[in-house]
Design a protein around this motif. Sequence first.
Motif, short mmCIF file in Angstrom:
data_model
loop_
_atom_site.label_atom_id
_atom_site.label_comp_id
_atom_site.label_asym_id
_atom_site.label_seq_id
_atom_site.Cartn_x
_atom_site.Cartn_y
_atom_site.Cartn_z
N ARG A 226 0.83 -1.20 0.00
CA ARG A 226 0.00 0.00 0.00
C ARG A 226 0.87 1.26 0.00
O ARG A 226 0.41 2.33 -0.41
N SER A 230 2.17 1.61 -4.91
CA SER A 230 0.80 1.36 -4.48
C SER A 230 -0.17 1.22 -5.65
O SER A 230 -1.16 0.48 -5.55
N ARG A 234 -2.65 -2.04 -6.19
CA ARG A 234 -4.11 -1.98 -6.35
C ARG A 234 -4.58 -2.72 -7.60
O ARG A 234 -5.76 -3.06 -7.71
#
Length: 546
Positions: A226, A230, A234
Amino acid sequence: MAQDGKRFRISRRLLLGGALAVGGIGWAGSTLARLARDPSGPKDAGRIADADGMGLASPPPRGLPPHDPELPWLSRGGALNDASALSRTPVYGVVGVTEEDHVARALAFARENGLKVSMAAVRHSMGGHAFDDHALVLDMMGFDRIELDEKAHTVTVQPGATWHEIQNVIHPRFAVKAMQSTDIFSVGGSISVNAHGMDHRAGSIAGSIRSMRVMLADGSVVTVSREESSDLFRHVVGGYGLFGVILSATLEIVPNAIYRTSRSIIRSAEFPEVFANEIGAEDGPSLFYGHLSTAPGNFLDDMIVYRYDQTSEAVPADMPPLAEPGAVAVKRVIMNLAKQGGFFQRLKWFAEKNLEPEFESCTVPRTQAMGEGEACLVSRNDPMHDSVPYLFNDLAGETDILHEYFVPRSEYLPFIDAARALLRDQDLPVLNASIRVVDAEDIALPYAVEPAFSLVLYINQGTDEAGNASMRKLTRALVDLTLLHRGRFFLPYQPHYTAKQLLASYPELPLFLNTKRQYDPGELFTSTFYRVLKSMAGDAPLPGPA
């Protein structure tokens, strides 16, 4: 003589009746044996022909290269299928990955020879997600090392490791934080669909990933989390294997705990209130699931709520190893009989309400359980350690298909009422229905954008064209219903939806596909599912700024 003749006629009738009785017993015995039999191997019933008019089969490219003798091929050519038994696909070959170098060399070979690459493990996605026509397939099942870090409360695993294997390594001191509701799936597969399970507090797999190492299409390896890369994180989580090969994932684990099990039967309409006031409350259970009746007379009306409430008991020193599922043959017979109609659906619901508690395994030693009176105590790992072998059978000409539909929690009551009417008015047997809980997902292709309840369905169909046509019709009706209630459908299952339904449910799809091409400009990573997404997205415009 007359009396003798009469006596002879009576004896003949008795003989005939006896023969019929013996034959009936033999038939029943042979039928039950067939319904209880373990599968003799994976089912392979062919291939669904198209998705919304797009033909799924494609001809082999010209001039396929010879197979690299340095790669560990499990097969050269051949075909693969998935758990649906309806996705038979010819492939270039299957590489049995057991080390990272196998992945690097296979990707280099594919790039040099114009091949496409897919990743496969347990293959329980049902729409060609793990392979494509004439692709080089990386079989990740042998790439399964597990490393426990007790101090950090993490486990670092390679993608082919299954949750079953992880639990056996970390039990009894630790337990998995987030996983699917059964343990047969691979970690790589669960991450690729961002699966969720029984822990409504922990949420989906995404929330328990500390970091991952991913090999991109050009062979470079990046660490994503994260905080680090990141955007790629995702897209890999819930990215269906289209952005890179997961080499390892570091996952959070939790201390094992002792739970008191209980169950209650409520009306389905009461569930939102029960969830708000009890299950979702701060002092509510750590794990739960809701199982709906599929019996005529109270179809989707009654619900068994299973609770696992944490106790103050410590995990005992003599905690036994995790047990394998029991009463498999009995459960398989009940499940297969339920495909035969209303009477057997009632029988199944009766067994779930009244007989199932008798099979419950209380795994904490009785000396420990005495502190809880007559309570049934289990460790956190126990309810998650279920490989559901009774769902797999040796019955020809039929298969069982999963569906999942997510709706905002405020829409639950009207959605369930409408789903009940829709499912009653069709012929495919609904074998199981359950309710799960999810929160909004911060991934590129989310199945929930606000707190939601999901309806999970397990439906039987014939494997012929009529069965496929019936499932397609039902799927599209359920998707329309879900969209009407501001929901979304889960993508790991059969591609029976239309392009319009797909884009209505996932308006992020054009941006998702555009980002895929940025990370993988040569579209090295592919699958039948990916071709379906591209075909259905077409020239749909990218979403504008928020």
